[in-house]
Design a protein around this motif. Sequence first.
Motif, short mmCIF file in Angstrom:
data_model
loop_
_atom_site.label_atom_id
_atom_site.label_comp_id
_atom_site.label_asym_id
_atom_site.label_seq_id
_atom_site.Cartn_x
_atom_site.Cartn_y
_atom_site.Cartn_z
N LEU A 1 0.66 -1.09 -0.08
CA LEU A 1 -0.05 -0.16 -0.03
C LEU A 1 1.20 1.14 -0.04
O LEU A 1 0.52 2.34 -0.45
CB LEU A 1 -1.24 0.45 1.28
N ILE A 2 2.00 1.16 0.75
CA ILE A 2 2.79 2.15 0.65
C ILE A 2 3.31 2.41 -0.37
O ILE A 2 3.54 3.55 -1.02
CB ILE A 2 3.85 2.48 1.96
N GLY A 3 4.15 1.25 -1.21
CA GLY A 3 4.95 1.66 -2.53
C GLY A 3 3.60 2.25 -3.08
O GLY A 3 3.87 3.12 -4.65
N TRP A 4 2.57 1.62 -3.37
CA TRP A 4 1.56 2.22 -4.10
C TRP A 4 1.07 3.09 -4.25
O TRP A 4 0.65 4.63 -4.74
CB TRP A 4 0.49 0.74 -4.15
N LYS A 5 0.94 4.05 -2.93
CA LYS A 5 1.15 4.80 -2.41
C LYS A 5 1.72 6.54 -2.82
O LYS A 5 1.50 7.22 -3.39
CB LYS A 5 0.31 5.90 -1.30
N VAL A 6 3.12 6.03 -2.75
CA VAL A 6 3.83 6.90 -2.57
C VAL A 6 4.77 6.69 -4.43
O VAL A 6 4.92 7.57 -4.96
CB VAL A 6 4.79 6.76 -1.92
N LYS A 7 4.60 6.14 -5.00
CA LYS A 7 5.35 5.70 -6.08
C LYS A 7 3.71 5.23 -7.66
O LYS A 7 3.37 5.90 -7.84
CB LYS A 7 6.05 4.08 -6.20
N ASP A 8 3.46 3.61 -7.35
CA ASP A 8 3.42 3.40 -8.88
C ASP A 8 2.55 1.99 -8.08
O ASP A 8 3.55 1.29 -7.53
CB ASP A 8 3.63 3.56 -10.10
N LEU A 9 2.23 0.98 -9.01
CA LEU A 9 1.60 -0.66 -8.67
C LEU A 9 3.01 -0.99 -9.27
O LEU A 9 2.84 -2.10 -8.18
CB LEU A 9 0.07 -1.33 -9.49
N THR A 10 3.40 -1.30 -10.14
CA THR A 10 4.07 -1.93 -10.94
C THR A 10 5.67 -2.60 -9.70
O THR A 10 5.87 -2.57 -9.14
CB THR A 10 4.93 -1.28 -11.79
N SER A 11 5.66 -0.77 -8.73
CA SER A 11 6.92 -0.37 -7.89
C SER A 11 6.52 -1.49 -6.93
O SER A 11 7.27 -2.55 -5.65
CB SER A 11 7.11 0.93 -7.70
N SER A 12 5.57 -1.48 -6.10
CA SER A 12 4.92 -1.53 -5.21
C SER A 12 4.94 -3.48 -5.41
O SER A 12 5.20 -3.52 -4.40
CB SER A 12 3.24 -0.98 -4.51
#
Length: 283
Positions: A63-74
């Motif tokens: 969730l943090i990765g999705w919030k501050v980066k993007d779905l692929t990175s998360s």
Amino acid sequence: MNQFPEFLNINIGQYVEDFITWLMHNFGGFFHAVSSGILWFLLQMQNLMFFIPWWLVLLIVFLIGWKVKDLTSSIIYTLLILLVGAFGLWDSMLLTLSIVITAVVISMLLGIPLGILMAYNNVFNTFMRPILDGMQTMPSFVYLIPALLLFGMGKVPAVFATMIYAIPPVIRLTDLGIRNVPKEMVEAAHSFGSSNWQTLIKIQLPQALPTIMTGINQTIMMALSMVVIASMIGAKGLGLDVLGAIQHIDIGQGFEAGISIVFLAIIIDRLSQSVATRFKYPE
């Protein structure tokens, strides 16, 4: 003639040793209190880490990765954390994170006020700069000696040595961020009757926040780089696994523990950089 003259020898190490001994004899109670406080905070952090289920940790990272980066990175970050668990190093990772977080929190609590003071006081700035230079260039093994003498073996000296090594970036970049705030903004705040404290809180710190966040990012990375060295004085975690692999010449264990530290460094670096970027370019 080729020998350096003996009468010019200065045994500065003896003076440093005498100073540490003096500190132990005269401020032993203070260091005991500091040790107790650090140990309490570290144990609370460890209890929190081990209380959270493994699947919830993965979900939080996602969730943090999705919030501050993007779905692929998360997804990538979540898979990297999952790999650490698959290596059988989940508990070691949590222990490492608890030490790093404790050291970084203490570094922020001390470093940001020191950076502010450096920005406001040129005399203090001049005094601190060579000290920070020494802290950043001194071999990290050297920090283990006073840490052992003042706090003994265990987790507390590991946190102390990590903090000493990691704190300079947040101090320097807090100072730099505040100094780089346009003078026109500060003068405008003063012209409207703002005190120095109000100007700092409402103008300078918000403007300097991206630079401060970069300093925090660097402090986190430097703290993470100390995990192997800190394991030599009793800190458990991934660093201890690497140290054990070195002692037993176990290539497999060394690779798994080492790559796990790399995974943690990548995730923490990317997420903290993304947070710093969001402060700089708010949506």
